[in-house]
Design an enzyme around this catalytic site. Structure first.
Site, short mmCIF file in Angstrom:
data_model
loop_
_atom_site.label_atom_id
_atom_site.label_comp_id
_atom_site.label_asym_id
_atom_site.label_seq_id
_atom_site.Cartn_x
_atom_site.Cartn_y
_atom_site.Cartn_z
N LYS A 130 1.04 -1.16 0.13
CA LYS A 130 0.11 0.08 0.12
C LYS A 130 1.09 1.27 -0.10
O LYS A 130 2.02 1.17 0.76
CB LYS A 130 -0.63 0.01 1.37
CG LYS A 130 -2.02 0.85 1.26
CD LYS A 130 -3.22 0.07 0.42
CE LYS A 130 -4.62 0.77 0.24
NZ LYS A 130 -5.69 -0.10 -0.23
N ASP A 170 -6.98 4.27 -4.40
CA ASP A 170 -7.53 4.13 -3.28
C ASP A 170 -8.41 5.67 -2.76
O ASP A 170 -8.65 6.25 -3.90
CB ASP A 170 -6.93 3.58 -2.09
CG ASP A 170 -7.21 3.16 -0.90
OD1 ASP A 170 -7.58 2.07 -0.77
OD2 ASP A 170 -7.39 3.73 0.12
#
Ligand code: GLU
Length: 451
Positions: A130, A170
């Protein structure tokens, strides 16, 4: 016995807390997984002695870097960027990029940790990662966002690659930002490769990637309801958020005969007792995504609805709930209210939206409760399919992809049943997802020895 600090759960968690001070979100994510994994490992000495959970909870690396950019007024601005590469035991690191002022190393470490289990659950060969920045896109011009994305990629490009690490979107990062980042990657490396997912359809993107997270969360919900012989027809749904995940979850609920009562943003929630139908969802998509407006303006367009400033929607009685905004948006008290109001099922569209108290409340009440790592895996699953299409240099048809998404969500549901069936008709989906995800990664790590 081998020298190990994970003889018991408490000792293990003490170590995690000590090694990760001021990182509450990361500690919370590890705790939620460790609670189930310790029970599972009781009779599996190899996982203990090889310190597998301890190793998964220590990212392979955390890259932190300066992102310098110039705003429209000519001021030099400095932000911090990160890429957390948590684990690549079963495939290249894979996970989104988040641009939001709440982003910290703790938040990205929790997300990369969760992503490792989620990606394993999809059955596709993807590790967990991430990235992101504390950059706030709100109120920035398109040119400012472009310059920021280019600067971010000017460092990130060294750490990623189609077989190394494949970022995606995201919160705060959608198709436009992926375009700016892909453009810069290609400019620097002269390499047209599937290094990012969520790309535009003209340049290597996949059909249904945009819809996949929200649709997938509803497919998972349908699978859960089916275990009780029920479906979404006539059911009322409370949804938080109003971005990509929330609006597509709402769309699928409506298509399957349900009635969506709420949506929200950081300013509060709207409650529409008439139901938020397809036309209204389209209004929200245009208003929020294209015009970057506030959800409170919904009540001007649809006057039967009410706006509740500064509140979350969990007090509105409903049959099913889908938290689709962000982490820790549904607390223990909210979970109690939902259960008391007769909510039968919760499917998380966001990552870790329910705090630990809330998770325990849902488990205790034995309602159908799916953690994000299972129910929101549809997005990354279609990202995995985008990677396959890029490798093959072709594009699959929409019907094929829809079917693959449905099959993947059912596959995850089956894995949850396999490891989470508690008997008496109760399936602990949190436990099922944690164990199924862990086992796949853990067994790959055992094969590699001590590295
Ligand atoms: N950010 C999404 C997630 O939380 C998608 C990640 C991806 O497509 O790589 O799973």
């Amino acid at each position: 016995m081998a020298v190990t600090d994970h003889v018991d759960l408490n000792g293990f968690m003490e170590g995690v807390k000590k090694r990760n001070p001021y990182q509450p979100e990361f500690v919370q994510a590890v705790q939620e997984v460790a609670e189930d994994i310790f029970e599972f490992m009781q009779d599996k000495e190899e996982y203990h002695s090889q310190q597998i959970l301890r190793r998964i909870a220590e990212p392979d690396r955390v890259v932190s870097f300066r992102v310098c950019w110039e705003d429209d007024a000519g001021n030099i601005r400095v932000q911090r960027g990160w890429r957390v590469q948590n684990n690549n035991a079963i495939g290249p690191y894979k996970g989104g990029i988040r641009f939001h002022p709440s982003v910290t190393e703790s938040v990205l470490k929790f997300l990369a940790f969760e992503q490792t289990f989620k990606n394993a659950l999809t059955g596709l060969p993807m590790g967990g990662g991430k990235g992101g920045s504390n950059f706030n896109p709100k109120g920035k011009s398109v040119r400012e966002i472009m310059r920021f994305c280019q600067s971010f990629m000017t460092e990130l490009y060294r750490h990623i690659g189609a077989d190394i690490d494949v970022p995606a979107g995201d919160i705060g990062v959608g198709g436009r930002e992926i375009g700016f980042m892909f453009g810069q990657y290609k400019r620097i490396t002269n390499n047209f490769t599937g290094v990012l997912t969520g790309k535009g359809l003209e340049w290597g993107g996949s059909l249904i990637r945009t819809e996949a997270t929200g649709y997938g969360a509803v497919y998972f919900l349908e699978n859960m309801l089916a275990t009780k012989g029920e479906n979404l027809e006539g059911k009322t749904a409370v949804i938080s958020g109003s971005g990509n995940v929330a609006t597509h979850a709402a769309e699928k609920i409506v298509q399957l005969g349900g009635k969506v009562l709420t949506l929200s943003d950081s300013g509060g929630f709207i409650h529409d007792p008439d139901g938020i139908d397809q036309e209204k969802i389209y209004w929200v998509k245009t208003h929020k995504t294209h015009r970057r407006g506030r959800i409170e303006e919904y009540v001007e367009a649809f006057p039967n609805a009410t706006f509740h400033a500064g509140k979350t929607p969990w007090g509105v009685p409903c049959d099913v709930a889908l938290p689709c905004a962000t982490q820790n948006e549904l607390l223990g008290e909210d979970a109690k209210t939902l259960v008391a109001n007769g909510c039968k099922a919760v499917s998380e569209g966001a990552n870790m939206p329910t705090d630990l108290d809330g998770v325990h409340t849902f488990k205790h009440a034995k309602i159908l409760y799916a953690p994000g790592k299972a129910s929101n895996a549809g997005g990354v699953a279609v990202s995995g399919l985008e990677m396959s299409q890029n490798s093959e240099r072709r594009s699959w048809k929409e019907e094929e992809l829809q079917q693959m998404l449905k099959d993947i969500m059912s596959g995850i549901h089956n894995s949850c049943i396999q490891y989470g069936n508690q008997g008496g008709g109760y399936i602990d989906y949190v436990k099922g997802a944690n164990i199924a995800g862990f086992k796949k990664v853990a067994d790959a790590m055992l094969a590699f020895g001590v590295v």
